[in-house]
Design a protein around this motif. Structure first.
Motif, mmCIF file in Angstrom:
data_model
loop_
_atom_site.group_PDB
_atom_site.id
_atom_site.type_symbol
_atom_site.label_atom_id
_atom_site.label_comp_id
_atom_site.label_asym_id
_atom_site.label_seq_id
_atom_site.Cartn_x
_atom_site.Cartn_y
_atom_site.Cartn_z
ATOM 1 N N HIS A 1 0.822 -1.213 0.000
ATOM 2 C CA HIS A 1 0.000 0.000 0.000
ATOM 3 C C HIS A 1 0.858 1.266 0.000
ATOM 4 O O HIS A 1 0.410 2.326 -0.453
ATOM 5 N N LYS B 1 1.879 3.268 -3.416
ATOM 6 C CA LYS B 1 1.015 4.261 -4.059
ATOM 7 C C LYS B 1 1.164 5.634 -3.430
ATOM 8 O O LYS B 1 0.475 6.577 -3.829
ATOM 9 N N ASP C 1 -2.548 5.864 -9.670
ATOM 10 C CA ASP C 1 -3.645 5.698 -8.712
ATOM 11 C C ASP C 1 -4.578 6.914 -8.726
ATOM 12 O O ASP C 1 -5.805 6.766 -8.677
ATOM 13 N N GLU D 1 -5.157 -1.874 -7.791
ATOM 14 C CA GLU D 1 -4.817 -2.830 -6.734
ATOM 15 C C GLU D 1 -3.448 -3.424 -7.023
ATOM 16 O O GLU D 1 -3.102 -3.700 -8.186
#
Length: 442
Positions: free
Chosen positions: A391, A394, A415, A426
């Motif tokens: 995560h 991003k 993103d 994702e």
């Protein structure tokens, strides 16, 4: 992101506690002085009352013949005659305490639970002096002082509690304008147009704060506009010579020998890389200021993919990477409403990441599938080691630990643009295979 302030750390609570401390620091000593004064008054009144009863007895006392009046109920009496420093007891009520002789020289004193007053009366027919001592229990006096102390304690506690509640409510009213300013300011982003906070009608620091913030927002607006204009102008000015160089190098490649072609091809790739870098800077500025305009049209993802591959395939060739593309067959013509140019930038960034982080002479897999309500693009590349905290990739200026170039903004730009299209990006990493999955709702 807005964070809730813990109750005990809020200005409202601190103001209430501060007032409470100050209130207690002033009220308790003041009430203690009041209690001491009331206590002294009660003791003096009790002494005067006892002395008045003793004077009545003295007035009715006779020595010749000896006549001693009985004291009232709950009183104890003792009559002594003093002559030539000799004390002769004339009368003593049952239970009257035996005290030291020097105590009878005082006006009054307390012995155990009794208060005793002494009155002296001279005998006009002899040189002796009568000492009349009247005693009464101080239990009632102590109860009165205890009642006064209890009343003061209860009154102080109620006053302090009431004051704390009122101050807490009043502090809330005073803080409300600041809360409204916080609520408005928390929704403000660095966009082309920034909402202003409402200016309260109160003529205090909260109004000054609101006006100062609005002035700051105006300066931010001007700065953002200048920044966007600068990036747009710089990108425009740079893209023109880069486009000329790109064209000239492409034409020159067809007219030179093989060694020169390799040099010109390398320069062409660098020009193309610089063009993409300038485009990324422009996108970053537009995304940050929320001024990016999308021109959505019905497009097929594979067409955008092929256009992106044309711009990035040289990276795959440099690392001898093969590309496997799989697109669903036997389906009706389905489109996604997207901005072709912006999504081309997204896919180009994802392909560049896949080529740069893949192992040399490996295979990068790209697949596109269409469902009834969404389109999905998956780009998978092998990696040397599993990637943790996916995560974070991003986030702005965040890269994996692999020693490759770049600003670390590619996935952030992707993103942001995908989110503006109402889609999702994702990331996953399973068995040393990293996948970027782009989902568009249709």
């Amino acid at each position: 992101m807005k964070h809730e302030i813990p109750f005990y750390k809020s200005i409202r609570t601190k103001a209430a506690v501060l007032f409470l401390v100050v209130f207690v620091a002033i009220l308790v000593p003041a009430n203690w002085l009041i209690f001491k004064k009331v206590k002294l008054t009660l003791e003096e009144a009790d002494t005067r009352e006892l002395s008045a009863e003793a004077e009545k007895l003295v007035d009715n006392l006779q020595l010749d013949p000896l006549s001693i009046p009985l004291p009232p109920n709950r009183y104890l009496l003792k009559v002594q005659a003093i002559k030539n420093q000799q004390i002769d007891e004339l009368f003593s009520s049952p239970g009257f305490p035996a005290v030291a002789p020097h105590n009878y020289l005082e006006d009054w004193f307390v012995w155990d639970s009794l208060k005793i007053v002494n009155l002296k009366k001279g005998d006009e027919y002899s040189s002796s002096e009568l000492v009349v001592s009247l005693a009464r229990s101080v239990t009632q006096l102590r109860a009165q002082k205890g009642d006064v102390l209890s009343y003061l304690i209860v009154a102080n506690c109620l006053s302090i509690l009431s004051a704390a509640v009122l101050v807490f409510i009043a502090a809330g009213q005073l803080i409300n304008p600041i809360k409204r300013i916080i609520s408005t300011a928390s929704k403000i982003t660095a966009s082309k147009t920034i909402d202003r906070v409402s200016v309260p009608s109160t003529m205090d620091e909260s109004k000054q704060l609101a006006e100062t913030l609005n002035e700051m927002f105006l300066r931010m607006e001007l700065s953002i506009k200048n920044q966007v204009n600068f990036f747009a102008s710089a990108a425009h000015e740079l893209k023109t010579p880069l486009a000329v160089m790109n064209t000239e190098l492409s034409v020159a490649l067809k007219k030179v020998d093989l060694p020169t072609q390799k040099i010109l091809q390398s320069q062409l790739h660098e020009v193309q890389r610089l063009d993409r870098l300038i485009q990324d800077f422009l996108l970053i500025s537009q995304l940050k200021s929320e001024t990016l305009t999308l021109r959505k049209e019905p497009e097929r993802l594979e067409e955008v993919l092929y256009a992106s591959l044309k711009k990035t395939k040289y990276l795959a060739e440099e690392r001898n990477i093969q590309i496997q593309i799989k697109v669903e067959d036997n389906i009706p013509t389905l489109f996604s409403h997207i901005d072709f140019e912006k999504i081309q930038t997204v896919i180009s960034n994802l392909l560049q990441n896949a080529f740069k982080y893949s192992l040399i002479e490996s295979i990068v897999k790209v697949s596109i599938s269409y469902q009834e309500n969404r389109s999905t693009l998956v780009i998978t590349n092998p990696v040397s080691t599993p990637i943790e905290n996916l995560h974070l990739l991003k986030n702005e200026f965040h890269k994996s630990n692999e020693p490759v170039g770049g600003l670390g903004m590619g996935l952030w730009i992707a993103d942001q643009i995908i989110s503006l299209h109402g889609g999702q990006l994702e990331l996953s990493c399973l068995q040393n295979e990293f996948s970027a999955i782009v989902i568009f709702k249709r």
